[in-house]
Design an enzyme around this catalytic site. Sequence first.
Site, PDB file in Angstrom:
ATOM      1  N   ASN A  71       0.818  -1.432  -0.061  1.00 51.25           N
ATOM      2  CA  ASN A  71      -0.215  -0.520   0.224  1.00 51.25           C
ATOM      3  C   ASN A  71       1.099   1.060   0.591  1.00 51.25           C
ATOM      4  O   ASN A  71       1.383   1.045  -0.195  1.00 51.25           O
ATOM      5  CB  ASN A  71      -0.972   0.413   1.116  1.00 51.25           C
ATOM      6  CG  ASN A  71      -0.107  -0.119   2.276  1.00 51.25           C
ATOM      7  OD1 ASN A  71       0.568   0.733   2.554  1.00 51.25           O
ATOM      8  ND2 ASN A  71      -0.281  -1.322   3.135  1.00 51.25           N
ATOM      9  N   LYS A 104       8.941 -18.104 -10.069  1.00 57.22           N
ATOM     10  CA  LYS A 104       7.645 -16.823 -10.411  1.00 57.22           C
ATOM     11  C   LYS A 104       6.447 -17.438 -10.927  1.00 57.22           C
ATOM     12  O   LYS A 104       6.805 -18.422 -11.697  1.00 57.22           O
ATOM     13  CB  LYS A 104       8.661 -15.726 -11.102  1.00 57.22           C
ATOM     14  CG  LYS A 104       8.304 -14.720 -12.377  1.00 57.22           C
ATOM     15  CD  LYS A 104       9.314 -14.132 -12.862  1.00 57.22           C
ATOM     16  CE  LYS A 104       8.759 -12.643 -13.791  1.00 57.22           C
ATOM     17  NZ  LYS A 104       9.451 -12.998 -15.117  1.00 57.22           N
TER      18      LYS A 104
END
Length: 403
Positions: A210, A288
Site C-alpha cells: 500500500n 515466479k
Amino acid sequence: MIAGKSILLVVTGGIAAYKSLELIRRLRDSGASVRAILTKSGAEFVTPLSVSALTGEKTFVELFSLTDETEIGHIQLSRQSDLIVVVPASADFMAKMAHGRADDLASTVMLATDKDVLLAPAMNVRMWDHPATQENLATLAQRGVRIIGPNEGSMACGEFGMGRMAEPNEILSAIKNYFTPTEAPLAGLKALITAGPTHEALDPVRYIANHSSGKQGYAIANAMKSLGADVTLVSGPTQLSTPSGVNLVPVTSARDMLAACQKALPADIAICAAAVADWRIAEQSNQKIKKTSGNEAPTLSFVQNPDILATLSKQGPKRPGLVIGFAAETENVENNAKSKLERKGCDWILANDVSPTTGTFGGDNNTLLLIDETGIDHWAKMTKDAAAEKLSRRIADKLKLNT
Ligand code: CTP
C-alpha cells in the site's frame, strides 16, 4: 536558560519579517544577546536601523563590506553565536541552504558555520507544498537543521493553509528548549512502534503493498526517543532513515511484523502506526508465476493476516500498559474510529482521513483526531513531526498522572 546566550538572527525576505522584531525584543528581555543579518530582500521588509535599535548591535547586510570584514568577519559572526535562528526562512533561502549556495552574507554564514540552526519557514501554501521545498526541507532536517512551524492559517497573500510563520512566542520556546537540558519524562519506559507498509509476496518477485510512507510512525519513534523512551521501531519497507538512537527491526510481511513485535515485549507503550496488509495470498508460489500459454490471468485467493494491534491489546499479562492504534479511514472517520477502538481493544486511537485528496498517505502533514478515555480531541492540520510530538507529550502527561 537563554540568559547570557548569543543568538545570530538571520532575517530573510517575507512579510513575516516584521515578527522578527518582536522576537528580538523577547530574546533581549530573556537576557540573550542578539546580532542580526538581513538578506537584501529581508532588508526590504525591516530596516537595519529598526533591527539595530532593538538588538543594540550593528546589523549586517552586505557580504563584501570591507569595514565589516575588518571589524568582524563573517566567520566570526557565527563563531561568536550559540545558535543561529532564521526568521523568517523563505523558500528561496531554504533552497540555497539545501544546495550549499553562498552568494550573500547570510547564505555564506550558513555554509561556513558549525553551529546549530533553527529555521522558522514562512511562505505561500503552494510554495510550501511544492515538492522542491519539501525535498529541501527533508534534506535540511536530515542534516540536523531544526525546524519550527510553519502553522496553518490565513496568510498575507489572502490564502489559507500551511505556510504561516510560527509566532514569536513559539519560536522563543523552541530556542529556550534548545538551551534547556533535555527533559526526559519517558526515561525508563519501553516503547514499541510499528510503521510503514507490509509487503505480501505473491511469488519471489511480486508483492502486494500500500501507499504508506512510514513518515508518521518514524516521526513518533523520533519524538518518543527525544522524550527519553527506549524505542523499538518495527518497520515495513520504507525509504526513511532510522531516527538516531532508535532500535530498528526491519520486517517485510504482516506475519514478520507480528513476530518482531511479540519478540520486543514486554513494553510499556505500544503504538501501531503501520499500514498492515489485511490479507495475504493464500498460497505463495515458490517460483515466479509464469504467463500461461493462453495468457489466462491467474486467480488469486487471499487469507486474512494477523491483526497486530488487536493481538497486542489482548496479550494478557504481557499487554503493554498503554496501547495506541491508528484508524485510516476514507469516510465516517469518527464513527469508524470509535468502533475500531472497541473492536481492537486498544486504549487510544488516532484517526485520520486517508482519502487521496487529503494527501495524508505519503505526505508530510496529518489531520488527526484522538479518542482516549476523556473523549474526542480534534487536532488541527499539522506536520507529522508536530503530531508525533503532540502525541508523545500527551503520553508523557498521561503516564505522569498515573504515577
Ligand atoms: N493493524 C494491525 N494489524 C493489521 C491491521 C491493522 O496492527 N493486520 C493496526 C494498524 O496499525 C492501525 C489499526 O490497526 O493501528 C487500524 O488499521 P486500519 O488499516 O485503519 O484498519 P483495519 O484493521 O485494517 O480495518 P479496516 O480495513 O476495516 O478499516
